[in-house]
Design an enzyme around this catalytic site. Structure first.
Site, PDB file in Angstrom:
ATOM      1  N   CYS A   2      -6.989  21.200 108.226  1.00 33.21           N
ATOM      2  CA  CYS A   2      -6.195  20.833 109.391  1.00 33.21           C
ATOM      3  C   CYS A   2      -6.785  19.578 110.028  1.00 33.21           C
ATOM      4  CB  CYS A   2      -6.187  21.962 110.401  1.00 33.21           C
ATOM      5  SG  CYS A   2      -5.816  23.576 109.704  1.00 33.21           S
ATOM      6  N   ARG A  27      -3.888  15.111 105.350  1.00 28.10           N
ATOM      7  CA  ARG A  27      -4.531  16.407 105.137  1.00 28.10           C
ATOM      8  C   ARG A  27      -3.511  17.513 104.894  1.00 28.10           C
ATOM      9  NH1 ARG A  27      -9.603  17.627 107.814  1.00 28.10           N
ATOM     10  NH2 ARG A  27     -10.904  15.791 107.740  1.00 28.10           N
ATOM     11  N   TRP A  74      -2.279  23.792 108.985  1.00 27.15           N
ATOM     12  CA  TRP A  74      -1.790  24.332 107.725  1.00 27.15           C
ATOM     13  C   TRP A  74      -1.962  25.842 107.811  1.00 27.15           C
ATOM     14  CZ3 TRP A  74       0.094  21.525 103.456  1.00 27.15           C
ATOM     15  CH2 TRP A  74       0.446  22.310 102.362  1.00 27.15           C
ATOM     16  N   ASN A  98     -10.130  24.202 112.977  1.00 23.11           N
ATOM     17  CA  ASN A  98      -9.961  23.880 111.567  1.00 23.11           C
ATOM     18  C   ASN A  98     -10.909  24.772 110.775  1.00 23.11           C
ATOM     19  OD1 ASN A  98      -9.652  22.768 109.049  1.00 23.11           O
ATOM     20  ND2 ASN A  98     -10.744  20.876 109.512  1.00 23.11           N
ATOM     21  N   GLY A  99     -10.402  25.552 109.813  1.00 21.55           N
ATOM     22  CA  GLY A  99     -11.253  26.410 109.011  1.00 21.55           C
ATOM     23  C   GLY A  99     -10.804  27.856 109.065  1.00 21.55           C
ATOM     24  N   GLU A 480     -19.879  22.355  82.805  1.00 17.32           N
ATOM     25  CA  GLU A 480     -19.465  21.402  83.845  1.00 17.32           C
ATOM     26  C   GLU A 480     -20.665  20.610  84.348  1.00 17.32           C
ATOM     27  OE1 GLU A 480     -17.301  19.450  87.030  1.00 17.32           O
ATOM     28  OE2 GLU A 480     -16.949  20.040  84.954  1.00 17.32           O
ATOM     29  N   LYS A 484     -20.880  16.574  84.166  1.00 16.05           N
ATOM     30  CA  LYS A 484     -21.111  15.745  85.353  1.00 16.05           C
ATOM     31  C   LYS A 484     -22.309  14.822  85.148  1.00 16.05           C
ATOM     32  CE  LYS A 484     -17.899  16.694  88.234  1.00 16.05           C
ATOM     33  NZ  LYS A 484     -17.018  16.805  87.066  1.00 16.05           N
ATOM     34  N   GLU A 487     -21.276  12.004  82.833  1.00 14.17           N
ATOM     35  CA  GLU A 487     -20.343  11.086  83.480  1.00 14.17           C
ATOM     36  C   GLU A 487     -21.051  10.119  84.425  1.00 14.17           C
ATOM     37  OE1 GLU A 487     -16.063  13.215  84.151  1.00 14.17           O
ATOM     38  OE2 GLU A 487     -17.735  14.063  85.279  1.00 14.17           O
ATOM     39  N   HIS A 503     -29.175  29.792  67.935  1.00 11.23           N
ATOM     40  CA  HIS A 503     -28.318  29.440  66.806  1.00 11.23           C
ATOM     41  C   HIS A 503     -28.207  27.931  66.620  1.00 11.23           C
ATOM     42  CE1 HIS A 503     -27.117  33.594  66.136  1.00 11.23           C
ATOM     43  NE2 HIS A 503     -26.972  33.711  67.452  1.00 11.23           N
ATOM     44  N   LYS A 603      -9.734   7.829  86.840  1.00 15.32           N
ATOM     45  CA  LYS A 603      -9.457   9.046  87.605  1.00 15.32           C
ATOM     46  C   LYS A 603      -8.329   9.845  86.971  1.00 15.32           C
ATOM     47  CE  LYS A 603     -10.116  11.863  90.994  1.00 15.32           C
ATOM     48  NZ  LYS A 603     -11.292  12.725  90.937  1.00 15.32           N
TER      49      LYS A 603
END
Length: 608
Positions: A2, A27, A74, A98-99, A480, A484, A487, A503, A603
């Site tokens: 929010c 937002r 929201w 907000n939250g 992941e 990262k 990247e 293995h 992106k």
């Protein structure tokens, strides 16, 4: 996600509040409102829908106060109605929030037992009543807020105004961002510097747990313990691009820190937190119980979100899941059972291979569900149903907040499938929903490890190769982490299932090899410890990411241990994403690479 704005001004502020809220429209929101004090009297104006509806309402009934707060909402708890729109008010206090307040149900029951009457379905109204009750007990506004804040559990940003106090504005943050703006005889609060840009170039960012007491000429900032602290004021006439980074050096770091907020927003979109149930935002064109199979296709980080979801769907819904890298799936000509479900996952919604997989699935009689961050994208338009991730704009090429929001959506879907297929009970669903609600708070705790992780990164930056290990849902997170690191730092790294160590990968282990182990203290922890012992016996440099119990029972020497909060197993992949992102970020910073725009990467990959 929010938007919050607060102004202590010299002239009527309602128009300025609305203009600032327009700058926060990116937002997302479904209702809006403002409150001002005129001659000490609190008046609100709220409207469902877009800001033009609020502007129309203000044109009919203008607000003339020179102090005020505004909000774009929201919907999380309660429908997006005018009644549920912010600001909320009680006993002379108005608040915008907000939250998510995780413990609002307990607080609400306590307040109702004291005779407090609630008029909305929101968690935010609880904050207004809590502060209002403290004031009715004789506390000053500052004392009342100071007493209420420690009782709130969750991730939030708050701004308060008080009837009869036209020179007092209070803000607080825990998990959601909030900035203080300094003017000439005027002061401001805002969710980010973009909202404050028309008024001032002098901004201070509240740190975790801070709260701020503002009048028109000064601000007193207190930390979570109540001590008066100083936060640096950033003065800049920089471009909006630089302002949008806030007080972070890179967009990626800003987006890592946004994760508690955006994951809270995403989970709130999919969960009925008041009743402990999954509440999907759209009617599904299929019956979970009748699905013969689920297929998932995605690329890169989105593929790893899908791989995590495979564990969830198979565990909670007991349904077979096939997961493919989209660039392989599109050419594999795989047979598909008619009436199955294809889930495609993409941040941009434009990934060429994922789009081709979607089209193949549709041609082969599949229901297609898209998990995307851009609801107007091609993948969203061509899917039968869209589940948005609500992460907001992600500028850094290496995905962070989009990934954790993808996980939040996929976990919600898996819980819904399990309930619909009869493999989890209502009590199970409630427990899982409560765990999901807690994820933003735990992510906030994980962020406190940043300085420790930065020190670990100094050593990692000297490595040529790094191995990541994990079991269960920690396996995709290990993959992941390796992705990262590759990247961002250009260091060769691989993620493996820990049980695969013997293995083949064990041949790589020597005294120069860092091995990062993702291992919460869960049902497979002891197995992972055995793998760590194999690494230690060969001189490998173990960096363990675990919780307190895991650190206590490691039984092996590590060069570093990153201690995470003790979290429910379901949300461990979401929470443990934070340290592996910070490891990659700080290693890249140490090496001086371009964090936000790594070489050779884009992106959105819109070509094969």
């Amino acid at each position: 996600m929010c938007g919050i704005i607060g102004i202590l001004g010299k002239e009527p502020v309602a128009g300025q509040l609305v203009d600032s809220l327009k700058r926060l429209e990116y937002r997302g929101y479904d209702s809006a409102g403002v409150a001002t004090l005129e001659n000490g009297v609190l008046t609100r104006c709220r409207a469902e829908g877009k800001l033009k509806n609020l502007e129309a309402a203000l044109a009919k009934a203008p607000l003339h106060g020179t102090i005020g707060i505004g909000h774009t909402r929201w919907a999380t708890h309660g429908a997006p109605t005018e009644t549920n729109a912010h600001p909320h008010a009680s006993d002379g206090v108005a608040v915008v929030h907000n939250g998510i307040i995780e413990n609002f149900r307990e607080l609400r029951h306590e307040l109702e037992a004291k005779g407090v009457v609630f008029s909305t379905q929101t968690d935010s109204e609880t904050v207004a009543h809590l502060v209002g009750q403290e004031m009715k007990a004789g506390k000053s506004p500052v004392e009342a807020v100071g007493a209420a804040l420690p009782r709130l559990r969750g991730a939030f940003a708050l701004a308060f105004v008080f009837e009869g106090n036209d020179n007092l504005l209070i803000g607080a943050r825990k998990g959601s961002p909030l900035a203080v703006g300094y003017g000439d005889g005027e002061m401001y609060l805002g969710s980010d510097a973009i909202a404050l840009a028309p008024f001032t170039s002098a901004v201070a960012y509240l740190e975790e747990g801070d709260w701020a007491i503002l009048d028109r000429n000064s601000v007193e900032i207190r930390d979570e313990a109540g001590h008066v602290v100083q936060r640096p004021v950033i003065r800049s006439s920089a471009t909006a691009f630089l302002v949008d980074k806030g007080n972070h050096k890179h967009f990626m770091l800003k987006e890592i820190y946004e994760q508690p907020e955006v994951v809270a927003r995403t989970t709130a979109h999919y969960l009925d937190m008041a009743n402990g149930k999954v509440r999907l935002p759209a009617e599904l064109p299929f019956d979970w119980a009748a699905l013969p199979r689920i297929s998932i296709a995605a690329c890169g980080t989105a593929y790893l979100a899908g791989l995590t979801a495979k564990y969830w769907f198979e565990r909670f819904a007991r349904i077979q899941v096939d997961i493919d890298i989209a660039s392989e799936f599109r050419y594999r000509e795989t047979p598909m059972v008619p009436g199955g479900l294809m889930i495609v996952v993409s941040q941009s919604g434009e990934t060429a291979d994922t789009l081709a997989s979607l089209r193949y699935a549709k041609e082969n009689g599949q229901h297609v569900l898209a998990v995307v961050n851009v609801p107007t994208s091609t993948i969203a338009r061509e899917s039968h149903i869209v589940m948005p991730t609500l992460a907001g704009p992600e500028i850094g090429v290496a995905s962070t907040k989009a990934f954790t929001c993808q996980l939040a959506v996929l976990a919600s879907l898996a819980i819904a499938a399990g309930k619909a297929r009869g493999f989890i009970s209502g009590a199970d669903e409630d427990a899982l929903v409560r765990a999901m609600m807690e994820a933003p708070r735990y992510m906030n705790e994980a962020l406190k490890q940043e300085d420790h992780i930065a020190s670990i990164a100094k050593g990692l930056s000297k490595a040529r190769d790094v191995l990541y290990l994990g079991r269960g849902t920690s396996y995709p997170i290990a993959m992941e982490g390796a992705l990262k690191l590759k990247e961002l730092s250009y260091i060769h790294a691989e993620g493996y299932a820990a049980g695969e160590l013997k293995h083949g990968p064990i041949a790589l282990i020597d005294e120069t090899m860092p091995v990062i182990v993702i291992a919460p203290f869960d049902k497979v922890y002891e197995k992972t410890v055995s793998n760590m012992q194999e690494v230690a016996a060969r001189g490998g440099q173990i960096i363990l990411v675990t919780d307190e119990k895991g650190a206590e029972h490691a039984e092996v020497e590590t060069v570093a241990t990153i201690v995470m909060p003790d979290v429910p197993a379901t949300i461990a992949p979401i929470v443990y994403s934070v340290p592996i992102q910070l490891i990659a970020y700080h290693t890249a910073v140490e090496m001086g690479t371009d964090v936000d725009q790594p070489r050779n990467l884009a992106k959105s990959v819109t070509v094969e």
